[in-house]
Structures are given as structure tokens and as C-alpha cells.
Design a protein around this motif. Structure first.
Motif, PDB file in Angstrom:
ATOM      1  N   MET A 165       0.912  -1.179  -0.011  1.00  0.00           N
ATOM      2  CA  MET A 165       0.126  -0.134   0.146  1.00  0.00           C
ATOM      3  C   MET A 165       0.824   1.249   0.144  1.00  0.00           C
ATOM      4  SD  MET A 165      -2.948  -1.525   0.309  1.00  0.00           S
ATOM      5  CE  MET A 165      -4.187  -0.513   0.951  1.00  0.00           C
ATOM      6  N   LEU A 166       0.540   2.061  -0.882  1.00  0.00           N
ATOM      7  CA  LEU A 166       1.517   3.615  -0.887  1.00  0.00           C
ATOM      8  C   LEU A 166       0.366   4.528  -1.199  1.00  0.00           C
ATOM      9  CD1 LEU A 166       1.702   4.198  -3.950  1.00  0.00           C
ATOM     10  CD2 LEU A 166       3.665   2.689  -3.678  1.00  0.00           C
ATOM     11  N   GLU A 167       0.781   5.724  -0.972  1.00  0.00           N
ATOM     12  CA  GLU A 167      -0.149   7.121  -1.411  1.00  0.00           C
ATOM     13  C   GLU A 167       0.631   8.041  -2.165  1.00  0.00           C
ATOM     14  OE1 GLU A 167      -3.223   7.148  -0.813  1.00  0.00           O
ATOM     15  OE2 GLU A 167      -3.611   5.462   0.468  1.00  0.00           O
ATOM     16  N   ARG A 195      -1.276  -0.979  -4.143  1.00  0.00           N
ATOM     17  CA  ARG A 195      -2.645  -0.473  -4.029  1.00  0.00           C
ATOM     18  C   ARG A 195      -2.386   0.720  -3.043  1.00  0.00           C
ATOM     19  NH1 ARG A 195      -2.798  -3.889  -7.074  1.00  0.00           N
ATOM     20  NH2 ARG A 195      -4.393  -5.817  -7.212  1.00  0.00           N
ATOM     21  N   SER A 196      -3.763   1.392  -3.084  1.00  0.00           N
ATOM     22  CA  SER A 196      -4.081   2.534  -2.473  1.00  0.00           C
ATOM     23  C   SER A 196      -5.461   2.983  -2.083  1.00  0.00           C
ATOM     24  CB  SER A 196      -3.327   4.003  -3.447  1.00  0.00           C
ATOM     25  OG  SER A 196      -3.569   5.029  -2.654  1.00  0.00           O
ATOM     26  N   GLY A 198      -6.334   5.621  -0.158  1.00  0.00           N
ATOM     27  CA  GLY A 198      -6.596   7.019  -0.062  1.00  0.00           C
ATOM     28  C   GLY A 198      -6.893   7.419   1.448  1.00  0.00           C
ATOM     29  N   ASN A 203      -5.191   2.035   5.388  1.00  0.00           N
ATOM     30  CA  ASN A 203      -4.209   1.315   4.604  1.00  0.00           C
ATOM     31  C   ASN A 203      -3.362   0.497   5.940  1.00  0.00           C
ATOM     32  OD1 ASN A 203      -4.364   2.170   2.093  1.00  0.00           O
ATOM     33  ND2 ASN A 203      -2.748   3.901   2.532  1.00  0.00           N
ATOM     34  N   TYR A 215       2.842  -1.074   3.896  1.00  0.00           N
ATOM     35  CA  TYR A 215       2.524   0.313   3.776  1.00  0.00           C
ATOM     36  C   TYR A 215       3.583   1.254   4.281  1.00  0.00           C
ATOM     37  CZ  TYR A 215       0.245   4.647   5.111  1.00  0.00           C
ATOM     38  OH  TYR A 215       0.120   6.095   5.025  1.00  0.00           O
ATOM     39  N   GLU A 217       4.506   5.657   3.936  1.00  0.00           N
ATOM     40  CA  GLU A 217       3.804   7.078   3.450  1.00  0.00           C
ATOM     41  C   GLU A 217       5.010   7.990   4.035  1.00  0.00           C
ATOM     42  OE1 GLU A 217       0.197  10.001   2.669  1.00  0.00           O
ATOM     43  OE2 GLU A 217       0.048   7.980   3.489  1.00  0.00           O
TER      44      GLU A 217
END
Length: 279
Positions: A165-167, A195-196, A198, A203, A215, A217
């Protein structure tokens, strides 16, 4: 030392759970409105709505009425000039709607994120997505749960088997945007997928539930990750700084993963960004 015996924390948990569900009802009522009134904060994708403010007020008013000595760190309160200080006193850390941009678009991945720290240690963590009725909860030393059922991180240790997961985040500062693009370019060929949702909190909740494996960020704040930190750790995962060191809660950086091995391998692959710390 502040009072954190089991009976006291039980009372704190019961009260905040009730208030969180009330906040969820408010969010569900307002998400149906297509043209939501909002204001721009740091950029045109960093927004605040009347519902963010109403939810934070509901939570702070309800908790302060029951627990008069408790302190608060709330996203909207801090944005309006409130104090950003974590002491040994019982302190509620609140993101009233994590995923405000999703909320504005009626995209059903927004949540209330709230945690209680006592002596600077997380004791309670709650992440509630009322649109999908996902209630993630944790108490220190008691495990993590989704809608009352125990959850656990995956056992993934290899990047080649990991769903990450990342943003993109809310900052449009060129250095940070370039780093996001570089990390996507570097990671996409070596992982199962990216995947993201938001929402930083959601996440982290997905890592805790085993739906994703890691994940990271750059640019988040303590209210984005306070509840998720406890939930991930109580689900058996790790939460660290993206450079591989210990988590620094005001550094505006986070990496969580299912295993220490995966966390370290991911940290070594990342192009790092160091935002101005909050404290």
C-alpha cells in the motif's frame, strides 16, 4: 504516573466506542451529499469539510465531558492553531475523517481514526469506516479485531510475494512527488502489486488484517497513524520509520509491515523523503 488501570481503560474504551459509532452515523448521513462544502488547506487536494469539524467536535466534547483531565490532539484543532503536544497525561489523538478527499467524492474509503495514549504509550486504537461497516479495534496487550473477530497480519517476508500500500499524499511539493514516482517505478517490477485506499489509517488496517503486506508514506501526521500503530502491532505486525529505524511519531513518516524481514527489505528499496517534522 497517570491512571491506566484496567477498569479505567475499560471505561475509556466503552465511551470512545459509543462516540465513534455516533460519528460514523454522522459521516454516513453526510457522504450522500454530492456537493459538500469544503475548504482548501495546504493544497487543492488537502481539504477540510464541515463534517470533519463536526465529527471532531462530537468526539472531543463527548470525551472531555466524561474525562475532564484528558488532553486532545485533533487534526482540525491543530490546523486551527491548537496545541500539538504529547505528554504523559491521557491524550486522545483524533483524525475525524481520514480520507477527506475520498469523502468529498463519496468514495467509500474514509474513516474515523482515534487512539488513546497514556504515558506516551498507545492503549486504545479504533479505525471505523462506517460506509463499509468496518470497525477495527485494539487494546494494548489484547490483540486486534475487525467487527469483533480477531485479525492477524500475513507471514509475508519477501517483496516478490508482497502486496504493498502506498499513497500520493496531499503535498504537491516537487521533491516529494518525484520520490513517489521513483518509488512506484522501483517497486512495481519487484512486488506482487501496489494498492492505495486514499487513507493512511485504512491502509494500516489492511496490513493488520492480512489483506495487504506493507504500507509506507511520507508526509502523514500523528493523527493519521496513531490508531493504526497499535492495531498493526496488536495484529502481530511491525511499525517503524521508513529508513529502518524506530518509529518517530512526529516525523511525518511511517512504514508498517507484516514481518520485520519484509519491513527491512522494503526500507532498503525506498527513495527517502524527510518532511519538516511536526515536533
Amino acid at each position: 504516573m497517570c491512571d491506566c488501570d484496567s477498569d479505567s481503560v475499560d471505561s475509556y474504551y466503552e465511551t470512545v466506542l459509543k462516540l465513534t459509532k455516533e460519528a460514523g452515523k454522522l459521516i454516513n448521513e453526510k457522504i450522500k451529499i454530492r456537493n459538500k462544502k469544503r475548504e482548501i488547506k495546504s493544497s487543492n487536494i488537502d481539504l477540510v469539510t464541515e463534517t470533519d469539524q463536526a465529527v471532531e467536535k462530537l468526539l472531543i466534547d463527548g470525551l472531555s465531558k466524561e474525562f475532564t483531565t484528558h488532553k486532545f490532539i485533533g487534526e482540525e484543532t491543530v490546523s486551527s492553531g491548537g496545541a500539538l503536544e504529547l505528554t504523559d497525561a491521557p491524550t486522545w489523538i483524533i483524525d475525524p475523517i481520514d480520507g477527506t478527499l475520498n469523502f468529498v467524492h463519496s468514495y467509500p474509503h474514509s474513516c474515523v481514526s482515534i487512539a488513546l495514549f497514556i504515558n506516551k504509550v498507545p492503549e486504545i486504537g479504533i479505525i471505523f469506516n462506517p460506509m463499509l461497516n468496518q470497525l477495527f479495534t485494539a487494546r494494548k496487550g489484547q490483540g486486534a479485531f475487525l467487527n469483533g473477530e480477531p485479525i492477524h497480519v500475513s507471514d509475508t517476508k519477501e517483496l516478490s510475494e508482497a502486496l504493498l500500500m502506498l499513497e500520493g499524499g496531499t503535498s504537491q511539493e516537487p521533491e516529494r512527488m518525484n520520490a513517489v514516482c521513483e518509488n512506484v517505478k522501483n517497486l512495481l517490477p519487484v512486488v506482487h502489486g501496489l494498492r492505495s485506499l486514499g487513507s493512511a489509517a485504512l491502509n494500516m488496517a489492511m496490513v493488520a488484517a492480512g489483506g495487504s503486506d506493507a504500507y509506507f508514506e511520507f508526509g502523514i501526521h500523528i493523527w493519521d497513524i496513531a490508531a493504526g500503530e497499535l492495531i498493526v502491532r496488536e495484529a502481530g505486525g511491525v511499525v517503524i520509520d521508513p529508513d529502518g529505524g524506530d518509529l518517530k511519531r512526529f516525523s511525518r513518516r511511517v512504514l508498517c509491515a507484516s514481518t520485520q524481514e519484509l519491513a527491512e527489505k522494503l526500507a532498503r528499496k525506498l527513495v527517502q523523503v524527510y518532511p519538516e517534522p511536526d515536533a
